[in-house]
Design a protein around this motif. Sequence first.
Motif, mmCIF file in Angstrom:
data_model
loop_
_atom_site.group_PDB
_atom_site.id
_atom_site.type_symbol
_atom_site.label_atom_id
_atom_site.label_comp_id
_atom_site.label_asym_id
_atom_site.label_seq_id
_atom_site.Cartn_x
_atom_site.Cartn_y
_atom_site.Cartn_z
ATOM 1 N N LYS A 30 -2.505 -24.026 100.436
ATOM 2 C CA LYS A 30 -3.827 -23.435 100.220
ATOM 3 C C LYS A 30 -3.769 -21.946 99.879
ATOM 4 O O LYS A 30 -4.435 -21.488 98.963
ATOM 5 N N TRP A 36 -11.797 -18.889 98.483
ATOM 6 C CA TRP A 36 -10.647 -18.410 99.264
ATOM 7 C C TRP A 36 -10.101 -17.120 98.690
ATOM 8 O O TRP A 36 -9.867 -16.144 99.412
ATOM 9 N N ASP A 37 -9.875 -17.127 97.382
ATOM 10 C CA ASP A 37 -9.282 -15.934 96.758
ATOM 11 C C ASP A 37 -10.117 -14.696 97.067
ATOM 12 O O ASP A 37 -9.605 -13.668 97.510
ATOM 13 N N ALA A 72 -12.452 -28.193 93.050
ATOM 14 C CA ALA A 72 -11.244 -27.472 93.468
ATOM 15 C C ALA A 72 -11.321 -26.013 93.011
ATOM 16 O O ALA A 72 -10.949 -25.092 93.754
ATOM 17 N N ILE A 108 -8.854 -30.145 100.011
ATOM 18 C CA ILE A 108 -8.598 -30.574 98.625
ATOM 19 C C ILE A 108 -8.113 -32.041 98.554
ATOM 20 O O ILE A 108 -8.714 -32.834 97.820
ATOM 21 N N TYR A 133 -13.723 -24.083 95.178
ATOM 22 C CA TYR A 133 -13.129 -23.936 96.504
ATOM 23 C C TYR A 133 -12.092 -22.798 96.489
ATOM 24 O O TYR A 133 -12.125 -21.895 97.321
ATOM 25 N N ASN A 134 -11.198 -22.843 95.528
ATOM 26 C CA ASN A 134 -10.143 -21.828 95.463
ATOM 27 C C ASN A 134 -10.716 -20.435 95.223
ATOM 28 O O ASN A 134 -10.209 -19.448 95.743
ATOM 29 N N ARG A 135 -11.797 -20.385 94.448
ATOM 30 C CA ARG A 135 -12.406 -19.069 94.162
ATOM 31 C C ARG A 135 -12.915 -18.438 95.463
ATOM 32 O O ARG A 135 -12.765 -17.244 95.687
ATOM 33 N N ARG A 164 -0.518 -18.570 97.137
ATOM 34 C CA ARG A 164 -0.625 -17.647 95.999
ATOM 35 C C ARG A 164 -1.012 -16.233 96.423
ATOM 36 O O ARG A 164 -0.872 -15.300 95.641
#
Lengths: 481, 346
Positions: free
Chosen positions: A442, A419-420, A412, A43, A415-417, A445
């Motif tokens: 990263k 990972w989640d 971003a 990120i 990218y986060n989606r 959460r």
Amino acid sequence: MQLAKDNYMYQMIRCELVDAVGKEFVNSGSADGLGHSVDYYWIPEMWHDRGLEPQKPDFVVHPGSTEEVAKVMKIANQYKIPVTPWGGGSGSQGGALPIYGGIILDMKRMNKVVEIDTRTLSVTCETGINAQHLEWAVEKAGYSTMHFPASIACATIGGFLAHRGTGVLSTKYGKIEDMVMSLEVVTPTGEIINTLPVPRHASGPDLTMLFLGSEGTLGVMTKVTLKIHPVPEARKFHAFLFPDMHSAMTAGAGLMHSRLQPCAIRLYDGPETAKLIKRVLGIDREGAYLVFGFDGPEKIVDLQMERACEICRNANPKEDLGTKSGEAWWNNRYKFFYPPYMFHMPQAFGTLDTVATFGKIENVYWAMKNTVETNFPEATFIGHFSHWYDWGCMLYARFIFEKAPEDPAEAAALYNRVWDMAIRAAIKEGGVINEHHGVGLKLGRLMKELYGPAMHVLEDIKKQLDPNNIMNPGKMGFKGV
Amino acid sequence: MHINQFTEVISACRFCFMCRHLSAVGQAGCREADTPRGRALIADSIRMHPEKIADADFVDTIYRSDLAGSNRFHCDGYHDGKGYDEVGLQLALRRDIVEAGTQPENVKKIADEFEKTADWKVEGAGDVLYFTDRYSQSTPEIAQSFAKLAEKGAVKYRTISGGCIGKVLRVLGYADRSKAVAKKFAAFINGLGAKTLVVSNPAAYDTLVNDYKEYGIELKVKVMHSSEFIANLKLAYKPIKESVGYIESDFLKNYVKNYPYPAELLKQIGAKCEPIGTNIEESYTAGEAAVVLPLLNPTLTGQLAGQVAKSVDNELLLTASPYTRRTLSDANLKVLTLEEFAAQSL
Ligand SMILES: Cc1cc2nc3c(=O)[nH]c(=O)nc-3n(C[C@H](O)[C@H](O)[C@H](O)COP(=O)(O)OP(=O)(O)OC[C@H]3O[C@@H](n4cnc5c(N)ncnc54)[C@H](O)[C@@H]3O)c2cc1C
Ligand code: SF4
């Protein structure tokens, strides 16, 4: 925080920091600020790549001793300024980023080897030492740390302790937490404490383990005593190609179940064999590449190798690739991480590393792979299994988008989606958030989902040790400022 | 901007940590900016926001670099001989800084002073030319030792003494002025009608062999570093008992790529070489490749020399570089150049 430099409070705090560590070791220049605003997390790299400015620290402070670290912590507590320890900045989880400004506590000046104890076979060093420098110093004395991560040249020992890092010989010599004898720590309130001098005892719970993996949220590790080892007489490798990952996994698990003592095992899935093993080692085959090695006295190595090859041959390999392609892997083990072999912009990529028992690891792999491939058809998913235990192994999976959206917010979010979704799929099948890269910014959460009610225990420990929440706030799932 | 010719290097280095352990300057000050990654981030920032070329801290960082090129040795090893030219990127950035006029005052001053010294005189007779530059001249024992060796080898030579032949201007970012000086020196040398030009300073060797080639300047002499010339004499040396540590020159190891003659000469002399420090990758030259680091940043030079003093435990150190000889002697280390050691061993 981010104080304006013409604010008199900024100058007041600066004076105190200078008093604690010396003028030349308090830096607020733009060059170092830039260097500390980007670690190995995708990120901030992307943010920089798009011409934006990632968050910078107010001060970069280079303590030269444990006492100086303690002084800095006391100042930070007084003014409630965030403190983020920084080792080599090679962490991939954003753990060392100064997301709220404040103080970057750059540990690299604390780089001394304090003692090599050849009766115990241990080395005591300050934690800001570069891992390669420590290995060289120990080798000069005729020993080895046996800690050979791909980032050996990039990272500090403190960083590895903070992330429970691991090296390529972990299967025999362990992860860093298995190598630690004891620690010296400066707590967030500035007290200097030591954990017990030996790693095995029945004198209460193990404080050493509390700090290992705490990612700079519970204190600053300033010194460590690590085990060291004689340099082995021989180290040999052998590789096989299996028709698919499942048969290779059966062979790999067989090696561990046999209770032989391989120093390394690595198994690449079909797509990674086709992509990276071909590109880096020049072995162009379809199937799953499995490599393993043994080290120690040569006769014992040969004996173990013979038995290990037998296990693999009985597991119906497609091809015995022999010693040469095994050695090629060992000789090129770091090459994968150098440009241009390493993934790089404009690609968006991440290492989805997790660990599970042999009973679950394949399900974890398929769950992650299916999640990525179904939900993000434009992404490639590859993986290998790097670190092996008596009971299971670690999955080092990667997703790669050839091009991320140009808009940084969109990039971003995408990218986060990934990972989640991928990490949740892993947790559901018995995996965990991470095996050796840590949590950082990263994955913080997802910590509550992983730990459930046990997260309160961690939060209570954090509150107790760090009442003003100044130590690396907003990381590892702990609250921000 | 000149850095635009290095976008591949910027892209590779800006997020790469793989050679940070070799940055001598990075270790001296522990600054994140003083690493190939840190400098590539700066170059990238300037590439994207050209106004940042006026950022004094960025500029200062770029002039702090020792240009040792240890990463060339290291990165190449992993790239099948095709590593990323981080030194080239820094030199390009220095050119951009100079062209933007944002270089520090002392950079301008040093460049002007050195340019004025670009004048040479020749003495003696012979087919061989021996060039002594500023650093070689500041340690007269080097030229005296060379004389002793040449006499033993029955070689007649002419001495050329004088100042800048282009390197200082080049490393400070004045490429055009460097080229002009280089042209002048080449014309001077070519006019002497000699066959061989021997230099004691690896910086001069790299200038004449690599920089002149890049500038398209032809020298009608064979250029040799003194170690090659002396090794070719194949002199007899008396047996040596003491062990020595040989400090590799940044220029001969990383710029010229493993120039073999220092090792060959040491073998001929029969020196028992002990390893330096803990590894063969780091630079122990105290800023040799930055050529004028002691003028630019004496504090940093002192730190680099202090760092070497801490990491080496050899009683006697040898170097191919008059710069390193001078800088480490100033830090109270016992250091000799190869010429001196060879002459003492006759
Ligand atoms: C090319 C490459 C390959 C990699 N390969 C591996 C590998 O094989 N194995 C592996 O384990 N990792 C690997 N990593 C990841 C990375 O090197 C590790 O996570 C390493 O532990 C980070 O160390 P660092 O010193 O760079 O820490 P940083 O990135 O500076 O910091 C990481 C975290 O540790 C905290 N911290 C740092 N020092 C201290 C201290 N003294 N006390 C308390 N907290 C501290 C920071 O606050 C931060 O939260 C790789 C990274 C790269 C760039
Ligand atoms: S020179 Fe090579 S190893 Fe060093 S930062 Fe650049 S790409 Fe990485």
